[in-house]
Write a protein that holds these residues in place. Structure first.
Motif, PDB file in Angstrom:
ATOM      1  N   LEU A  84       0.819  -1.216   0.000  1.00 40.12           N
ATOM      2  CA  LEU A  84       0.000   0.000   0.000  1.00 40.12           C
ATOM      3  C   LEU A  84       0.856   1.271   0.000  1.00 40.12           C
ATOM      4  O   LEU A  84       0.481   2.285   0.568  1.00 40.12           O
ATOM      5  CB  LEU A  84      -0.933  -0.012   1.224  1.00 40.12           C
ATOM      6  N   ASN A  85       2.031   1.173  -0.648  1.00 41.90           N
ATOM      7  CA  ASN A  85       2.940   2.318  -0.762  1.00 41.90           C
ATOM      8  C   ASN A  85       3.393   2.815   0.610  1.00 41.90           C
ATOM      9  O   ASN A  85       3.507   4.017   0.852  1.00 41.90           O
ATOM     10  CB  ASN A  85       2.269   3.471  -1.522  1.00 41.90           C
ATOM     11  N   ILE A  86       3.661   1.859   1.503  1.00 43.21           N
ATOM     12  CA  ILE A  86       4.106   2.208   2.851  1.00 43.21           C
ATOM     13  C   ILE A  86       5.553   1.768   3.051  1.00 43.21           C
ATOM     14  O   ILE A  86       6.442   2.603   3.239  1.00 43.21           O
ATOM     15  CB  ILE A  86       3.183   1.568   3.906  1.00 43.21           C
ATOM     16  N   ARG A  87       5.785   0.477   2.969  1.00 41.58           N
ATOM     17  CA  ARG A  87       7.155  -0.036   3.090  1.00 41.58           C
ATOM     18  C   ARG A  87       7.908   0.041   1.755  1.00 41.58           C
ATOM     19  O   ARG A  87       9.128   0.138   1.726  1.00 41.58           O
ATOM     20  CB  ARG A  87       7.129  -1.478   3.578  1.00 41.58           C
ATOM     21  N   HIS A  88       7.158  -0.069   0.677  1.00 41.96           N
ATOM     22  CA  HIS A  88       7.757  -0.072  -0.656  1.00 41.96           C
ATOM     23  C   HIS A  88       7.053   0.957  -1.529  1.00 41.96           C
ATOM     24  O   HIS A  88       5.916   1.346  -1.258  1.00 41.96           O
ATOM     25  CB  HIS A  88       7.630  -1.462  -1.298  1.00 41.96           C
TER      26      HIS A  88
END
Length: 285
Positions: free
Chosen positions: A220-224
Motif C-alpha cells: 500500500l505504498n508504505i514499506r515499498h
C-alpha cells in the motif's frame, strides 16, 4: 530548504507539561463580578462554591472546592508527564466550568460575561485533550463531565508501548494529521517496525488478520514504492490521496487490533492458569 512560516513554528512542538501549567495558571487567574459581591471579584472556584456547589448533583457531602481538591489529591503544579494526574485535574476544571456555566450564567443570577481568557482557557483544554487522545463526555442530567479516550484501542496499545511508539500511536489520531499522507505513512512504518516480531508470530485463530495487516504494509505504498518502479501496483498508483489515506486509517486500526490480540492472548493464558489452580484447590478441599 524552504522557510517555515510562523504557524508551522508555533505548532512544531507541543509540551504537554508546560501547556498544563499554563492552563492551571489561567484557571486560577480568572475573576468574575457578581451583584451579591459587587465590591470584589470572585475566582472561578469561589464562584463555584457560592453559586453552583450547593445544588450540584455530584456534590455528595463536600462543603467546598478545597475539599474536592483534597479528596482528589490534585497537584499544585506539574513538573513531569503524569497522564493520570493531568487528566484528573482537567476533569476537575471541566466540571467546575460546566457547573458554573449551567448554574451561574442566567437571568436569575446575572454575572459578568465570560472573559476572553475564559474562552481561551476552554480552547486550550480542548487542544491539550486532543494531544492526549481524550474527549469530554457530558451527562447533563447527572451534571457530570468525564474524560474518555477518543480511540480506546489506541490508548490501550500506547500504554503497553515504548514512549516513542506510544507518541506515534497517539499522534496518528491527531486532527492536524488529516490529509498528511506522508506523515501518516512514516508513523505506520514506525509502529509496524516496533511490532514486526509480533506480526511474524500471529495469534492462533487470528492469523488472517495478521496476514492482511502485513499484506497492506507491503503493498500500500508504505514499506515499498507501489506507485512506480519494480513494486508498482496499478490499483495503488491510481488511488486518490483521499482513498489512500482511508486505507492507511484502516491499516492503523488493524495494527492496533493485532497488538491487542497478542496482549489479550497472553492475558488469557495467565487467567487460564489461575482458574486451573483455583479448581485444583477446590478439589483438594
Amino acid at each position: 530548504m524552504s522557510r517555515r512560516n510562523i504557524f508551522e513554528l508555533l505548532t512544531e512542538k507541543y509540551d504537554v507539561v508546560k501547556e498544563m501549567n499554563k492552563i492551571r495558571r489561567i484557571f486560577n487567574k480568572l475573576r468574575f463580578s457578581t451583584i451579591q459581591f459587587s465590591s470584589e471579584k470572585l475566582t472561578l472556584e469561589e464562584l463555584f462554591d457560592f453559586y453552583a456547589l450547593p445544588s450540584w448533583k455530584q456534590r455528595g457531602t463536600v462543603f467546598s472546592y478545597k475539599e474536592i481538591k483534597a479528596k482528589l489529591h490534585l497537584p499544585q503544579s506539574f513538573s513531569a508527564l503524569k497522564i493520570e494526574e493531568i487528566l484528573l485535574t482537567l476533569e476537575y476544571y471541566i466540571n467546575v466550568l460546566f457547573a458554573v456555566n449551567a448554574k451561574c450564567f442566567n437571568i436569575k443570577n446575572p454575572l459578568a460575561l465570560p472573559s476572553y481568557e475564559c474562552r481561551m482557557l476552554v480552547s486550550n483544554i480542548d487542544i491539550l485533550l486532543e494531544h492526549l487522545n481524550y474527549k469530554p463526555l457530558e451527562f447533563p442530567k447527572e451534571e457530570l463531565v468525564i474524560l474518555v479516550p477518543k480511540n480506546p484501542a489506541a490508548t490501550a496499545v500506547a500504554e503497553i508501548s515504548s514512549e516513542e511508539i506510544a507518541f506515534a500511536i497517539l499522534k496518528y489520531n491527531h486532527a492536524s494529521l488529516k490529509g498528511q499522507l506522508e506523515e501518516k505513512r512514516k508513523l505506520l512504518v514506525s509502529i509496524a517496525n516496533e511490532y514486526e516480531p509480533l506480526l511474524e508470530k500471529p495469534v492462533e485463530g487470528f492469523k488472517d488478520y495478521f496476514a492482511k495487516t502485513t499484506g497492506l504494509l507491503n503493498n500500500l505504498n508504505i514499506r515499498h514504492n507501489n506507485k512506480a518502479g519494480k513494486n508498482k501496483n496499478e490499483i495503488v498508483a491510481k488511488m486518490s490521496p483521499e482513498e489512500l489515506e482511508s486505507w492507511y486509517d484502516e491499516l492503523y486500526q488493524l495494527l492496533l487490533f493485532c497488538v491487542l490480540c497478542k496482549d489479550n492472548y497472553e492475558r488469557k493464558g495467565k487467567v487460564s492458569e489461575l482458574l486451573k489452580n483455583l479448581k485444583t484447590e477446590l478439589k483438594a478441599k
